[in-house]
Design a protein around this motif. Structure first.
Motif, mmCIF file in Angstrom:
data_model
loop_
_atom_site.group_PDB
_atom_site.id
_atom_site.type_symbol
_atom_site.label_atom_id
_atom_site.label_comp_id
_atom_site.label_asym_id
_atom_site.label_seq_id
_atom_site.Cartn_x
_atom_site.Cartn_y
_atom_site.Cartn_z
ATOM 1 N N ILE A 93 0.837 -1.207 0.000
ATOM 2 C CA ILE A 93 0.000 0.000 0.000
ATOM 3 C C ILE A 93 0.869 1.254 0.000
ATOM 4 O O ILE A 93 0.621 2.208 -0.758
ATOM 5 N N GLN A 94 1.905 1.273 0.833
ATOM 6 C CA GLN A 94 2.786 2.435 0.878
ATOM 7 C C GLN A 94 3.556 2.598 -0.424
ATOM 8 O O GLN A 94 3.753 3.722 -0.904
ATOM 9 N N THR A 124 1.178 4.054 -2.965
ATOM 10 C CA THR A 124 0.885 5.453 -2.641
ATOM 11 C C THR A 124 2.050 6.368 -3.001
ATOM 12 O O THR A 124 1.848 7.485 -3.499
ATOM 13 N N ARG A 125 3.271 5.907 -2.777
ATOM 14 C CA ARG A 125 4.447 6.754 -3.014
ATOM 15 C C ARG A 125 4.791 6.894 -4.488
ATOM 16 O O ARG A 125 5.231 7.963 -4.922
ATOM 17 N N CYS A 155 2.979 5.392 -7.462
ATOM 18 C CA CYS A 155 2.026 5.223 -8.563
ATOM 19 C C CYS A 155 1.628 6.580 -9.134
ATOM 20 O O CYS A 155 1.660 7.614 -8.439
ATOM 21 N N PRO A 173 -0.330 9.542 -9.709
ATOM 22 C CA PRO A 173 -1.419 10.050 -8.860
ATOM 23 C C PRO A 173 -2.783 10.053 -9.544
ATOM 24 O O PRO A 173 -3.802 9.805 -8.898
ATOM 25 N N LEU A 182 -4.635 6.849 -9.053
ATOM 26 C CA LEU A 182 -5.178 6.594 -7.716
ATOM 27 C C LEU A 182 -6.400 7.449 -7.420
ATOM 28 O O LEU A 182 -7.229 7.087 -6.582
ATOM 29 N N GLY A 193 -8.424 3.314 -8.652
ATOM 30 C CA GLY A 193 -8.412 4.149 -7.460
ATOM 31 C C GLY A 193 -9.516 3.781 -6.485
ATOM 32 O O GLY A 193 -9.315 3.786 -5.263
ATOM 33 N N THR A 198 -8.787 2.336 -2.715
ATOM 34 C CA THR A 198 -9.336 3.026 -1.542
ATOM 35 C C THR A 198 -10.080 2.048 -0.644
ATOM 36 O O THR A 198 -9.972 2.103 0.590
ATOM 37 N N CYS A 245 -7.633 -0.005 1.374
ATOM 38 C CA CYS A 245 -7.130 0.772 2.523
ATOM 39 C C CYS A 245 -8.165 0.805 3.645
ATOM 40 O O CYS A 245 -7.819 0.690 4.833
#
Length: 298
Positions: free
Chosen positions: A142-143, A146-147, A149, A151, A154, A160, A164, A167
C-alpha cells in the motif's frame, strides 16, 4: 509533451505508464520497503493481527457470498490468489491491477450468490473477508503504491476506487473489536486468545452440491489453524523456559557472589617444614644433646 508536442492525454498516460514501469523495475529493490521506514514492522503487525482473527466467519462480517456454490468458491479462491500475487509485482500499476482483478472476482461472486448486481455495502465486507483469508503483505504494498504510482490513477477510475476500499479494509481490520462483529467482549477475548473458536461447519452439514475442493480447503485451513495454535503455544513455552533458565543462572551467580563477599577466602602462607632431628641444620643447635649410653656395674 502536452504543451509543446500537443500529445493527446491518452497517449501521455501510456507513455507515463511505460516510464513508470522502466524506472520502478530498476529501483524496486531499493525503494520497496526501505530500511528508513517502518513498513516491514507494520507488515508484521497486521499479519499477526490477521492470524489472531483467523476464527472470523463470513456470517460475522455479513458477507453475502455462498461458498457452497462451486462457481462462487472458485471466485473466492481466485480473489485470494490475486491479492496474494500483488506482492510479486514490481510496478505500482501491476500491483493495482492485482487489486482490481481481486475486486472483480468478489463482485462476480456476490452477483452469482444474490442473482443481482453487487452493491458497495456488499463489496467491502467481502473484501475484508478475502484479506483475512489471504493474509497478504499489505502495508509495504500500500505504501509503495501510494508513493510511486501515477497520482491520476489513484484519484480516478476503478483502480483508485478498489485501492481506496482496500485501505478501508485494512483500517477496519486494525480496529476490529467485539462490537464490530456483534459479539460479547467475553467471547471476543476468548476467540482472540485461542481458548476457543466458533463452531465450525462439519463435513456432514455441507450441501450435496458443495465443491469437494472447497470442503478439502476448509479442512486444511482448520488443520493449519490447529497446528498454528500448537506452534504458538510451544514457542511461548520455549521462551518462558529460556527466561526461567536465564533467571536461574543469574540467581545462582548472585548467590555465589554474595557468599564470596560475606565469607572471603583467606589463603595463609604454608608453615615451614620441621627439620629432621638428625639433619645438620644449624637451627638445631638449641636442641638438647643426645643421650649417651651408660654402663652400670652389676
Amino acid at each position: 509533451m502536452q504543451t509543446r508536442g500537443k500529445v493527446p492525454p491518452e497517449r501521455v498516460e501510456k507513455i507515463m505508464d511505460q516510464i513508470e514501469k522502466y524506472i520502478m523495475t530498476r529501483l524496486y529493490k531499493y525503494v520497496f520497503c526501505p530500511e528508513t521506514t517502518d513498513d516491514e514492522k507494520k507488515d508484521l503487525a497486521i499479519q499477526k493481527r490477521i492470524r489472531a482473527l483467523r476464527w472470523v466467519t463470513p456470517q460475522m462480517l455479513c458477507v453475502p457470498v455462498n461458498e457452497d456454490i462451486p462457481e462462487v468458491s472458485d471466485m473466492v479462491v481466485k480473489a485470494i490468489t490475486d491479492i496474494i500475487e500483488m506482492d510479486s509485482k514490481r510496478v505500482p500499476r501491476d500491483k493495482l491491477a492485482c487489486i482490481t482483478k481481486c475486486s472483480k472476482h468478489i463482485f462476480n461472486a456476490i452477483k452469482i450468490t444474490k442473482n443481482e448486481p453487487a452493491s458497495a455495502d456488499d463489496f467491502l465486507p467481502t473484501l475484508i473477508y478475502i484479506v483475512l483469508k489471504g493474509n497478504p503483505r499489505l502495508q509495504s504494498n500500500i505504501q509503495y503504491i501510494t508513493r510511486f504510482c501515477n497520482p491520476s490513477r489513484l484519484m480516478t477510475g476503478e483502480d483508485g476506487y478498489y485501492f481506496t476500499n482496500l485501505c478501508c479494509a485494512v483500517a477496519f481490520i486494525e480496529k476490529l473489536d467485539a462490537q464490530s462483529l456483534n459479539l460479547s467482549q467475553e467471547d471476543f477475548d476468548r476467540y482472540m486468545s485461542g481458548q476457543t473458536s466458533p463452531r465450525k461447519q462439519e463435513a456432514e452439514s455441507w450441501s450435496p452440491d458443495a465443491c469437494l475442493g472447497v470442503k478439502q480447503m476448509y479442512k486444511n485451513l482448520d488443520l493449519l489453524s490447529q497446528l498454528n495454535e500448537r506452534q504458538e503455544r510451544i514457542m511461548n513455552e520455549a521462551k518462558k523456559l529460556e527466561k526461567d533458565l536465564i533467571d536461574w543462572t543469574d540467581g545462582i551467580a548472585r548467590e555465589v557472589q554474595d557468599i564470596v563477599e560475606k565469607y572471603p577466602l583467606e589463603i595463609k602462607p604454608p608453615n615451614q617444614p620441621l627439620a629432621a632431628i638428625d639433619s645438620e641444620n644449624v637451627e638445631n643447635d638449641k636442641l638438647p644433646p643426645p643421650l649417651q649410653p651408660q654402663v652400670y656395674a652389676g
